[in-house]
Design an enzyme around this catalytic site. Structure first.
Site, PDB file in Angstrom:
ATOM      1  N   CYS A 122       0.750  -1.252  -0.012  1.00  0.00           N
ATOM      2  CA  CYS A 122      -0.088   0.016   0.020  1.00  0.00           C
ATOM      3  C   CYS A 122       0.817   1.274  -0.107  1.00  0.00           C
ATOM      4  O   CYS A 122       0.515   2.299  -0.588  1.00  0.00           O
ATOM      5  CB  CYS A 122      -0.928   0.093   1.210  1.00  0.00           C
ATOM      6  SG  CYS A 122      -1.931  -1.323   1.594  1.00  0.00           S
ATOM      7  N   ASP A 158     -12.502  -5.308  32.563  1.00  0.00           N
ATOM      8  CA  ASP A 158     -13.678  -5.239  31.743  1.00  0.00           C
ATOM      9  C   ASP A 158     -13.947  -6.381  31.126  1.00  0.00           C
ATOM     10  O   ASP A 158     -13.309  -7.057  30.673  1.00  0.00           O
ATOM     11  CB  ASP A 158     -13.521  -3.915  30.859  1.00  0.00           C
ATOM     12  CG  ASP A 158     -14.602  -3.718  29.992  1.00  0.00           C
ATOM     13  OD1 ASP A 158     -15.510  -3.503  30.343  1.00  0.00           O
ATOM     14  OD2 ASP A 158     -14.266  -3.654  28.680  1.00  0.00           O
ATOM     15  N   ASP A 188     -13.888   2.946  29.341  1.00  0.00           N
ATOM     16  CA  ASP A 188     -12.949   2.495  30.268  1.00  0.00           C
ATOM     17  C   ASP A 188     -11.827   3.483  30.702  1.00  0.00           C
ATOM     18  O   ASP A 188     -11.047   3.588  31.555  1.00  0.00           O
ATOM     19  CB  ASP A 188     -12.314   1.322  29.802  1.00  0.00           C
ATOM     20  CG  ASP A 188     -13.519   0.071  29.953  1.00  0.00           C
ATOM     21  OD1 ASP A 188     -14.236   0.189  30.703  1.00  0.00           O
ATOM     22  OD2 ASP A 188     -13.054  -0.844  29.018  1.00  0.00           O
TER      23      ASP A 188
END
Lengths: 62, 813
Positions: free
Chosen positions: B109, B511, B709
Site C-alpha cells: 500500500c 472489563d 474505560d
C-alpha cells in the site's frame, strides 16, 4: 620516532571519528532514523523493469 | 443468472450476483464487487502500478462506500483559512503537509501511494512512513491543489486526513534527532577513549615512555571534549533546572561526577601528574544516554495513539440551513444547528435525532459492541458511526462540549498528575548526593590537616568511587531491560511507574466487553424450528445479510462459505429491525422479534426470549412459519480462562466490572471461575468501585479496552489496555497489550515483580559497594585509578544484573 607515528595514527583516528560523526549527523538530518521498518520492506518491492531482458514469446512461434 | 463463485479481485469481498464489474489486469478480466472497486482497480492499472497486486499481502478496504460526494468535500481543503492549520510553506509556491493515511494494510500500500503521488505533475516529494502511517507530501501550489492530491489518494482506495498537530510532531522529531546525535557522539568518542585507556592501563603495568603517556592523555582529552561539550549537555540542563527549582535529581550528581572527573583529569593531563578518568567519563555518559533513549522510544509509541484520536471526529459536516445542504467545517457548527449524517459517516457533533431512523456504532466511545438503534429524539455522540440510514441531527454540543472532547480533557488531566512513586528514586538520589558532597568536603578537610598535598587525590577518589553511577543506573538499566523483554512479547510499557506498581498489584480488575471477550458478536447456536435443516437456514440468513451493513451481518457472512450464498431478489433493509428478500421465489425475513411478525403473521410464541443474558436472538421466517432461531453473543477469548487461572494461582484476586447485563456477565464469570463480578456499571460506577478497593489498601490493575474505560483506567493504580481497543484507552494506560493476548497480563506483572527484585539487588550492591569503598577512599588508601575501576565494575555488575531480565525464565518467588 614512534611518537611521531603514534601522532599520525591518532590524527587519522580523529579524522575518522569526525567523518563518522558527520555522516551520522547527515543521516539523522535526512530522516533515515524516522522509519526503521519501511526501508526493509521497500527493498523487497521489485518495482523497476527487469535488468535481464526476458525472452519474449512471439505469437505463432512455439 | 450468473452463479456467485468469485471474490472481488480488488478487495476480496464476495461479488454480488448479477453484477458485471470487470477490469482487465495483465490480460485477464477480473471480477469486482462494485463500481467503487472497479474504479480503484482501473486507476491502478491505468497508472501502470499493477505490481501492487503482485506484492500485496493484505486485502485493502472496499471501495463500496466511497460516494462521489465525498470528493466534493475535499475542495474545502483548498481554502487558505483551513490550510493554515496544517500546511507549511518551506519556499515560495512550495507547500508541504502531513497526512494521516487510512487503510494502509501492508508495505505494498505504501509503495502504491508513494509511486502514484510521485507520478503526479507538481508533486515534489511524497513519502509514507511505514510505522506511523503518515504521509509527508510537498507540492508546487501553482501546478496542483491539495484537494487533487487527496482525491488521487481516494481514487486509489485510501483515505487521507490532514494531520494538524504538525507543530507538536515537529518538536518531538527534533528532540528525537537531538537524542540520536548526542548518543552517536558519545558512542564514537567513548570507543576511541576506551581504546586509548587500554593502552594507558597496559602501559602502567608494563612500562611506557612518559612522552607517549602524555600524547595519549592529550588525545583522550581532545576526544572527551565533544562528549563533555555536546553529548552531556542534557544532564547539565536538567541539573541546572533542578537546582533552580530547589530540588535534587539524578542529574545533579551525574553532572557533578562528570564535571569533577573531567576537570580532575584535565588538571592531571595539563600538570602531567595524577590519574585521568576520561574513559570513565565518556562511558558514563554513553550508558546514561543509551538508557534514556530506549526509555523515550518506548514511551513515544503510545503518544502517537493520542494524536490519531483526532481522527475519531470528522473535520467536515453537512449543515442543513433553510433546507439547503452545505458542507462546512465542524468548527462552524453551533448549538441548535441542524446537520445530516449519512450512513457510513461518523457523527460530527453531539446532538438529538430530529428525522430518520438508523443504528449507530458507538463501540469506540462506549465499548458497547451491539449497534444502538437511533430514532426520533435519541441522542448521538460525536465520533460514533452512523450505520444504516441518513439522520438529521440537531446539535446539542459541538467542539469542546462533546462527550469525546470531555474524555480527552479527562485524560489530559489524569496524565498531567505524576505518580509519587516515580519521584522517589530521584529524591533518594538527592539525599545521597547531599551525603556525598558532605563526605567529600569532610575528606578534603581532614586531609588538609594531615597532608595538604593529597587533598585533591583523596577527595576525588571519594567523589569518583562513590559516584552515584551504579546507583543511578540501577533503576533505568533494569527498566530498559524489562521493557525490552516485554516489548518482544507484545507488551508496551507507556509509563515509568508501571513496573514498580505492577509488583505491588494484588487485584486484577477486568472489563468484559472487548477485554475478556472479543467485543464482536459471533454466531453461537442455530436452532432449526421447522423441517429445514440448520445449514440451509444459515445459508439463507447469510445470503439475506449480504445487503446489510449491520454488525451482526458480518458474523453471519463469516459462518458461510462464499460459494454457498444464494441469489437474493428484491432485498429490503428495515433499519433497526431486519432484512428480507426473495430467494427461489419464496420471501424470507430475517431480523429481531419486531421484524419477524411482519411476514410470519402474528407471533407464534417463540418470540419471547429476552436479550438479557447477552445473547441476541435473530429469527428467520418464510411466508408462513418461523424456520430458525440464531443466537449470537460476544464470544470469550479462548486464552481468558488460562489467563485468569494463572493470575489466581499466583495469589491475585480477580474481579469483573462490566456495563453489560447481569446474565451476560455472570455467564462469563462462571466460565472463568470468578466469583467477584459486577454488572450494569457505568464508567462512574466502575471508578467508584475501584476507589473503594483502593481505600481498602488494595493495589488494583485495571484491564480494559473501550473509551468508556478510559476514566477507570486513568483512575486505577495500574491500567492495562488491549491493543485493539479504543485509542483513548491506550493513551491513558500504563501498559498496552499489543498482541491482545490476555496471558500477557500475568507476564507483565511477573516481569514487574522480577524487575523490582533486580532493582533492589542493584541498589543493595551499589550501597554495599559504597559502604566498603568509602572508608578506604577517604583514608587515601584507594588510588583514583582503582576508584575509577571500582566505579566501572560496580556499574557493569549493575547493568549485567539488569540484563538478566531480557532473556529466559524469571525465577519468581
Amino acid at each position: 620516532m614512534p611518537i611521531m607515528v603514534l601522532g599520525y595514527l591518532l590524527g587519522l583516528a580523529l579524522f575518522v571519528v569526525i567523518a563518522l560523526g558527520l555522516g551520522f549527523f547527515w543521516a539523522v538530518k535526512s530522516g533515515q532514523f524516522e522509519d526503521m521498518e519501511g526501508p526493509a520492506q521497500r527493498m523487497l518491492m521489485d518495482d523497476d523493469d527487469p535488468m535481464i531482458p526476458r525472452r519474449k514469446l512471439k505469437q505463432g512461434e512455439d | 443468472m450468473r452463479v456467485v463463485d468469485a471474490d472481488c479481485f480488488h478487495c476480496g469481498l464476495p461479488v454480488p450476483p448479477d453484477s458485471d464489474f470487470l477490469v482487465a489486469i495483465e490480460g485477464v478480466a477480473q471480477p469486482m464487487c462494485c463500481r467503487g472497486c472497479q474504479a480503484v482497480a482501473q486507476a491502478i492499472i491505468d497508472n501502470g502500478l499493477q505490481a501492487y497486486y503482485q506484492y500485496r499481502t493484505e486485502m485493502p478496504e472496499s471501495g463500496r462506500e466511497r460516494a462521489p460526494q465525498a470528493l466534493q468535500k475535499l475542495a474545502l481543503y483548498d481554502r487558505p483559512e483551513i490550510q493554515k492549520s496544517f500546511v507549511i510553506t518551506p519556499a515560495e509556491h512550495l507547500r508541504e503537509a502531513t497526512l494521516i493515511l487510512e487503510g494502509i494494510t501492508c508495505a505494498a500500500c505504501i509503495w502504491l501511494n508513494e509511486r502514484h503521488l510521485q507520478q503526479l505533475p507538481g508533486v515534489k516529494d511524497a513519502h509514507v512512513n511505514y510505522s506511523t502511517r503518515r504521509a509527508r507530501v510537498s507540492w508546487d501550489e501553482r501546478e496542483l491543489s491539495l484537494s487533487r492530491i487527496l482525491q488521487e489518494i481516494q481514487l486509489l482506495g485510501y483515505t487521507a486526513h490532514p494531520y494538524s498537530a504538525q507543530r507538536q510532531q515537529a518538536v518531538r522529531k527534533r528532540e528525537r534527532q537531538q537524542d540520536l546525535r548526542h548518543l552517536a557522539v558519545a558512542a564514537l568518542c567513548t570507543a576511541q577513549v576506551m581504546m586509548l585507556a587500554v593502552a594507558l592501563y597496559a602501559g602502567a603495568g608494563s612500562g611506557i615512555e612518559p612522552q607517549i603517556v602524555k600524547l595519549l592523555r592529550y588525545a583522550s582529552l581532545l576526544l572527551t571534549l565533544p562528549v563533555i561539550g555536546y553529548a552531556a549537555v542534557p544532564f547539565y540542563k536538567s541539573a541546572f533546572r533542578a537546582i533552580l527549582s530547589r530540588r535534587m535529581n539524578m542529574d545533579v550528581p551525574v553532572t557533578l561526577a562528570i564535571g569533577s572527573a573531567f576537570i580532575g583529569s584535565t588538571w592531571s593531563t595539563l600538570g602531567g601528574r595524577g590519574e585521568v578518568y576520561f574513559d570513565a567519563v565518556t562511558m558514563f555518559c554513553l550508558f546514561l544516554l543509551a538508557t534514556r533513549y530506549l526509555e523515550r522510544n518506548a514511551r513515544e509509541k503510545s503518544t502517537e495513539a493520542v494524536e490519531n484520536l483526532l481522527k475519531l471526529a470528522p473535520a467536515m459536516a453537512v449543515r442543513i440551513k433553510d433546507d439547503v445542504q452545505e458542507i462546512v467545517p465542524v468548527v462552524e457548527l453551533e448549538n441548535g444547528d441542524m446537520f445530516l449524517v449519512k450512513p457510513g459517516e461518523s457523527v460530527a457533533a453531539d446532538g438529538a435525532v430530529i428525522e430518520g431512523e438508523s443504528t449507530a456504532d458507538e463501540s469506540l466511545l462506549t465499548g458497547e459492541s451491539r449497534a444502538i438503534a437511533k430514532g426520533l429524539g435519541d441522542t448521538v455522540i460525536a465520533g460514533s458511526i452512523n450505520l444504516e440510514g441518513p439522520l438529521r441531527v440537531r446539535v446539542t454540543g459541538a467542539g469542546e462540549n462533546t462527550v469525546l472532547a470531555g474524555i480527552v480533557r479527562m485524560l489530559d488531566r489524569a496524565q498531567s498528575e505524576k505518580p509519587k512513586i516515580a519521584q522517589m528514586a530521584d529524591r533518594l538520589a538527592g539525599y545521597f548526593t547531599y551525603g556525598l558532597l558532605v563526605l567529600t568536603a569532610l575528606t578534603a578537610l581532614a586531609w588538609w590537616w594531615v597532608d595538604p598535598q593529597r587533598i585533591f587525590e583523596a577527595s576525588l577518589a571519594v567523589l569518583v568511587a562513590t559516584c552515584p553511577c551504579a546507583l543511578s543506573l540501577a533503576a533505568p538499566a533494569a527498566f530498559a531491560a524489562a521493557s525490552s523483554r516485554l516489548l518482544r512479547r507484545g507488551v508496551l510499557l507507556t509509563r515509568g511507574h508501571a513496573l514498580e506498581t505492577s509488583s505491588h498489584v494484588n487485584r486484577v480488575v477486568f472489563d468484559k466487553t472487548g477485554t475478556l471477550t472479543y467485543g464482536k458478536p459471533c454466531l453461537q447456536k442455530t436452532e432449526p424450528l421447522a423441517e429445514v435443516d440448520a445449514d440451509r437456514c444459515l445459508a439463507i440468513a447469510a445470503s439475506l445479510e449480504q445487503a446489510s451493513e449491520h454488525p451482526l451481518a458480518a458474523s453471519f457472512l463469516a459462518m458461510v462459505d462464499q460459494d454457498r450464498l444464494l441469489t437474493v431478489e428484491q432485498p429490503q433493509n428495515t433499519p433497526g429491525k431486519g432484512v428480507n428478500g426473495v430467494i427461489g421465489g419464496i420471501r424470507y425475513a430475517l431480523g429481531n422479534r419486531a421484524h419477524s411478525p411482519l411476514i410470519c403473521g402474528n407471533g407464534n410464541g417463540n418470540g419471547a426470549a429476552a436479550d438479557d443474558d447477552g445473547v441476541t436472538d435473530v429469527w428467520l421466517c418464510d411466508e408462513r412459519r418461523v424456520l430458525a432461531k440464531f443466537s449470537l453473543s460476544d464470544a470469550l477469548r479462548p486464552e481468558a480462562v488460562a489467563a485468569v487461572r494463572a493470575l489466581r494461582a499466583h495469589g491475585l484476586m480477580v474481579t469483573i466490572l462490566s456495563g453489560d447485563s447481569k446474565g451476560a456477565v455472570s455467564h462469563i464469570a462462571h466460565r472463568l471461575g470468578v466469583e467477584d463480578y459486577y454488572w450494569g456499571m457505568r464508567p462512574e460506577d466502575k471508578l467508584a468501585a475501584l476507589k473503594k478497593m483502593q481505600c481498602q489498601g488494595e493495589v488494583a490493575a485495571m484491564v480494559g479496552d473501550g473509551v468508556n474505560d478510559a476514566p477507570v483506567l486513568a483512575g486505577s493504580q495500574l491500567s492495562i489496555a488491549m491493543g485493539g481497543g479504543a485509542e483513548v484507552a491506550r493513551a491513558s494506560s500504563d501498559i498496552v497489550l499489543l498482541t491482545q493476548r490476555l496471558g500477557e497480563v500475568w507476564q507483565a506483572l511477573e516481569t514487574g515483580r522480577a524487575s523490582i527484585r533486580i532493582m533492589h539487588q542493584n541498589f543493595m550492591w551499589a550501597v554495599a559497594y559504597n559502604m566498603i569503598v568509602v572508608p578506604f577512599a577517604a583514608l587515601g588508601m584507594v588510588p583514583p585509578w582503582l576508584a575509577a575501576l571500582g566505579m566501572s565494575v560496580s556499574s557493569l555488575v549493575v547493568v549485567t544484573n539488569a540484563l538478566r531480565l531480557r532473556e529466559g525464565k524469571l525465577d519468581d518467588d
